[in-house]
Structures are given as C-alpha cells and as structure tokens.
Scaffold this motif. Structure first.
Motif, short mmCIF file in Angstrom:
data_model
loop_
_atom_site.label_atom_id
_atom_site.label_comp_id
_atom_site.label_asym_id
_atom_site.label_seq_id
_atom_site.Cartn_x
_atom_site.Cartn_y
_atom_site.Cartn_z
N LEU A 74 -3.93 28.16 39.64
CA LEU A 74 -4.13 27.59 40.97
C LEU A 74 -4.19 26.07 40.88
O LEU A 74 -4.97 25.52 40.10
N TYR A 75 -3.35 25.40 41.68
CA TYR A 75 -3.26 23.94 41.66
C TYR A 75 -3.45 23.37 43.06
O TYR A 75 -3.36 24.06 44.06
N ALA A 76 -3.71 22.06 43.08
CA ALA A 76 -3.78 21.33 44.35
C ALA A 76 -3.37 19.89 44.10
O ALA A 76 -3.45 19.38 42.97
N ASP A 77 -2.90 19.23 45.15
CA ASP A 77 -2.61 17.80 45.10
C ASP A 77 -3.67 17.08 45.91
O ASP A 77 -3.92 17.44 47.08
N ILE A 78 -4.32 16.10 45.31
CA ILE A 78 -5.43 15.40 45.95
C ILE A 78 -4.98 14.78 47.28
O ILE A 78 -3.96 14.09 47.35
N LYS A 79 -5.76 15.04 48.34
CA LYS A 79 -5.38 14.66 49.70
C LYS A 79 -5.40 13.15 49.88
O LYS A 79 -4.51 12.57 50.52
N GLU A 80 -6.43 12.51 49.35
CA GLU A 80 -6.52 11.04 49.43
C GLU A 80 -7.42 10.55 48.31
O GLU A 80 -8.07 11.36 47.64
N ALA A 81 -7.44 9.27 48.08
CA ALA A 81 -8.21 8.72 46.96
C ALA A 81 -9.66 9.19 47.02
O ALA A 81 -10.30 9.16 48.08
N THR A 82 -10.15 9.64 45.88
CA THR A 82 -11.51 10.17 45.81
C THR A 82 -12.02 10.07 44.39
O THR A 82 -11.33 9.55 43.50
N GLN A 83 -13.23 10.60 44.17
CA GLN A 83 -13.83 10.53 42.85
C GLN A 83 -13.95 11.94 42.25
O GLN A 83 -14.27 12.89 42.95
#
Length: 564
Positions: free
Chosen positions: A169-178
């Motif tokens: 299971l993968y995801a692409d980070i929605k916006e800059a975060t920590q």
C-alpha cells in the motif's frame, strides 16, 4: 474617579497578562514540535563502518558492515531473508552455494570462487569473518538472489527489497509536511516531506488514534504523518525481473510401483528374478546395496552387474538404496564437512555409473536435528551430480511430524526427483503400547501432510508388507515383525480368528497363550486396498513397499488395480 480608572486599568492589564500566559501555555501544549531528531539517534547508528539494514519495510536489529566500500551482511540474515541456499562450512571455512547444475565454493577472505573446478574472481573478498560472525558481500549474494538494495548515507543504511509479487500500500504526500517519530504533533521531526513524495503505508498498525498513519519513506525512514497528508492510498504489486534457475527433475510418465529388496550378501542378489517372478506391475526395484561406512564418506557396496542386467531385461529399473544406519556413523560429523560430503557423493555417482543404475535412493534415517542443514546441503550437492548424469535421485522420509521438520521436505521436493514417505512403523517394538504398523488414519495423515509440502507428482508413498505380533505381560509389551504369511500361520496355530476393525481398516486378532496376551493387526489384500485408495486418490507419483518377499503373491493383483 482617577483611583477607579487606575484600578480598572490594572485589572485589564492583569487580565491581559493572564490571557496571554494562558495562550502561551495552550500554544506550547498543542503547537507542533519543531524539534528535529538526529537520524543517528533514530537508527541508533554508531560509526561509518556500520550499516543499518531496512528489510522491506522494517528496521532490522542486526547491522551490516561497510568494508572498503563493500556492504557485508551476516550469514544468518542472508539465509533467513534473502537466499536459504547459501551454506557455511565452519569446519573448512568455506561458503558454498548450489544451483541446479553447479556447486560454487569460496574460501573466507578470498576474492576467488570456484564453479565446480573453474576459477572466477570478484574485486572484493566474498566472505569475511568478524568476531566469530560470517559476513557475505551483498553484491555476491545479489548474483544468485532475487533482491534489490539501495544505499543511503548519514547514517549509512540500505533499503533491501526481497518480497515480490505481493501488493503493498502506497500514497503520495498531499502537501509539504513532517514525518514524525511518534503519532503526535509533539513528537520530534524525522524528515521534512515534500508534496508528491512517495511513501509506503505500513498498515499492520493501522491509523494511530485516528490522526496519524505509519509510513516509510523511500530512503528507509519509518515514522508518522497526519492522515490527511496520505490520502488516496493505492495498492501496487512490486515485480522483479530476476530469473531464478530452474530445478529440473526426471519424472516418469507412469505410476511408479517400487519395491525394496533387502540384500545382506552377494548370494541374495541371485534371487532377484525369482522374487520379481512372484510380482505384478513392479516398475522399480531398490536393492539395499550401499552403506555409509565412515565419517570420511566411504561406502560399502553389495552391488551386482548381473542383478542390474537381469532386472533391466525384466523391464524393471534399479534405484539402489544407500543407508546411514547399518554402521552407526555419526552423520553430523560426516555431513558438516564439505570435503566429506564431496567424497560421499562422488563415490555414489561413480557406483551408479559403474553398475548402470537408473537411480539412487537415499535412506538416511539417523540424521540428528543438529545436522538438518548439512543433510539438505548434501542433497543439494547430490542433486547437482545426479542431474548432470541423468541419475534419478529419491529420498526416504519419515511421515511428516514436528520433530522431523528439519528434514525440510519442501526443499527436498525442489531438489530431488522423488520424495518417498515411509507410511509405516506407526507403532514400533519400543513403543509404550500395542498398535498397528500402519492404521488407515496414520496413512491418511501421512499423505495429506506430505502433499502440502511436496508436489503430488514427486510423492511416492511406501506401504508395509509386514506386521508386528505384540506380546503383553505384567512387565510390559514387546513386539516382533512377521511377513504376511507368517502372521496368518501364527493365528492358525493358535486358533485365533481375526475380525475386521473399521477404525484401523485392518483385520485384528487377539489370543492368550502361556499366561500372555498376544495382539496383531494384519496387513493383507483388504487392508492394503484401503491404503491404496487413500494414496492414489491424492494422485501421487506412485507407491513403494517394504519389503519384497514379505508379501503374499495375491496382494500384487490388488496393487495393480490402483497402480497401473
């Protein structure tokens, strides 16, 4: 009036102070932490010669080493996770790897390795010994293994992929975060993530307190991000283009009907045609010719060219049996040395070629658990030589059980041509109580369990042509083995009548004599037919029988109904 105004101002100032103070407290309590955790602290990394191992999506407790720019991983990790067919010979300081057709050896500390007797070299030492631990160069492991790895620095770490064909299971980070160390905004930051960064969701733990998800970055940092940052997750199957070598087998296009022929001297070889003349449908005979005779790998032989010629003229193949128990050899002491395994396998191949044998049957019943890995390595090496010389290799096994799991039937099923399961000796003379040699339940369990580990087309199930007469007294029980006809004669002499026992699917008899109780579970046409139904319903490769000469001639017609 002025006094009242002054008091009001003071009250307002105090109230503002309280509000500001409270705001600061609340902010400090709920504001995200800006503290950044040092990755050396996170990984508990120590120095530049150590490398952290990130195996698939978890940080492994064992560490690798970087020596002269080459990554080394300890032997146990390699064989547990990457490739179980590496074998370390601690006695001769050799690393051995076996393919279907090659035996590859490398000495510790050497850049050279030998494929059979052909020398090749790497530009780094293949194996090293550090503080008593064997380390293997990861690039050498990769030559033979379906793994991919990437090295990252500060600190040194490798992310190793070795599980293929499964969904992750993968995801692409929605916006800059920590990415944080713990599932809370107050936890230190491990890494600043950018919009579009690719992360793997580690779903074992699910969402922590409904706000954070555990993920791993491509460079092997595992931490937590807010759920809102890892939405729109998707599954992806990771494939590899590694081409594993094919383990070919010699499989017959007919059902095997093998019978064991116990040969204890050269005279017994002369009876082969007489014994075969009483059979029907036998395809293969396995004479007990070869016996391991020393820990150095010597072999005693009773083989006969005349015997083989007669069997072949009769249309029967010869798979000569090799046993490890006649001479009481310490099999750990033999098999744990590569040179001794090599001597034993070379002797057996030479004998097979000399006597024009169709196959070899390894009946190694005295392998201690400590020698399990050595035994399997011997089978790997033996299978290479048999495969290269077109000699059928079969191996006898006890019925599957927890205490014989180190015989590794699944690996045997890959390496050898046929796995023979001895579906008898359910009760033996040293058992605590009387019982059948092979009840139907015992045989059913044997077949059901072995086909879970070994492909059906490689399974041969062995059945008994003998039974045991049990003698019970106040002191305990003893037993003696008899042929089918001998057992019937004993019942006739004692006027004992056998009745059908539906639980064991055998005829059972009991009688008293001389103040002792005698019990027997017979093997004959009907009991064997019940076993054959179970065996052949699993579409296995065939049957074997122990041993030729103990049967009634009439059982062959029953066998022929199922193994034709």
């Amino acid at each position: 009036m002025k006094q009242k105004i002054r008091l009001a101002l003071i009250s307002i100032i105090l109230l503002l102070g309280i509000v500001i103070t409270a705001a600061i407290v609340v902010y400090n309590k709920f504001a995200p932490s800006k503290e950044v955790m040092d990755l050396y602290e996170y990984y508990k990394a120590t120095d530049n010669e150590e490398v952290v191992l990130v195996l698939q999506n978890s940080i492994y407790e064992q560490r690798g080493q970087i020596i002269d720019g080459q990554i080394y991983v300890d032997y146990d990790t390699v064989t547990t996770y990457f490739n179980k067919r590496f074998y370390w010979d601690n006695n001769e300081s050799l690393l051995v790897y076996t393919t279907p057709t090659e035996i590859i050896k490398a000495e510790v500390g050497s850049k050279d390795y030998y494929i059979n007797k052909s020398k090749k070299s790497m530009n780094y030492p293949i194996a090293k010994m550090e503080d008593g631990v064997v380390y293997i160069a990861l690039d050498y492991v990769k030559e033979f293994s379906d793994i991919e790895y990437t090295l990252y620095e500060n600190p040194n770490r490798i992310v190793v992929s070795y599980i293929w064909g499964e969904e992750f299971l993968y995801a692409d980070i929605k916006e800059a975060t920590q990415l944080r160390n713990e599932p809370t905004a107050k936890s230190p930051i491990l890494k600043q993530l950018k919009k579009g960064d690719h992360v793997e969701l580690i779903v074992d733990d699910g969402e922590i307190d409904g706000k954070f998800t555990r993920v791993m970055t491509e460079d092997g940092i595992i931490g937590y991000v807010k759920n809102s940052m890892a939405k729109n997750a998707y599954y992806e199957v990771i494939e590899s283009d590694f081409k594993a070598p094919e383990y070919t087998s010699i499989l017959k296009d007919y059902k095997v009907n093998l019978t064991f022929h116990q040969v204890t001297n050269q005279t017994a070889n002369g009876y082969v045609l007489e014994l075969l003349g009483n059979t029907k449908g036998v395809t293969t005979i396995s004479p007990t010719w070869f016996k391991v005779s020393s820990v150095e790998g010597d072999v005693e032989s009773l083989a006969s060219e005349t015997y083989v010629g007669r069997a072949h003229n009769y249309g029967v193949e010869v798979w000569a049996l090799v046993d490890d128990f006649t001479n009481g050899i310490d099999m750990k002491e033999l098999l744990a040395y590569t040179s001794r395994r090599e001597k034993l396998s070379n002797e057996l191949i030479a004998l097979a070629i000399k006597y024009n044998l169709d196959g070899l049957n390894l009946d190694f019943e005295k392998i201690p658990q400590a020698a399990g890995a050595d035994f399997i390595q011997f089978l790997r090496e033996m299978s290479v030589k048999c495969r290269n010389n077109s000699i059928i290799l079969s191996v006898d096994n006890y019925v599957p059980s927890a205490y014989t799991s180190y015989y590794d039937r699944a690996e045997q099923g890959v390496l050898v041509d046929y796995v023979v399961t001895m579906a008898y000796d359910e009760h033996i003379s040293s058992s605590d109580g009387s019982g059948s040699v092979a009840s139907i339940g015992f045989v059913e369990d044997a077949v059901t369990n072995v086909v879970k580990e070994v492909p059906a087309e490689k399974n041969i199930i062995a059945i008994p042509f003998y039974t045991r007469l049990w003698e019970e007294t106040a002191e305990g029980v003893t037993a003696k083995a008899y042929s089918m006809q001998q057992a019937q004669n004993i019942l006739d002499q004692n006027q004992a009548e056998a009745t059908w026992d539906d639980e064991t699917k055998q005829y059972y008899a009991e009688y008293e004599s001389g103040g002792k109780t005698y019990k027997i579970w017979l093997e004959e046409e009907e009991s064997l037919e019940e076993k054959l139904k179970v065996i052949m319903n699993n579409d296995v490769a065939g049957i074997a029988s122990w041993k030729l000469g103990l049967e009634k001639s009439s059982v062959w017609s029953t066998i022929l109904k199922y193994v034709n």
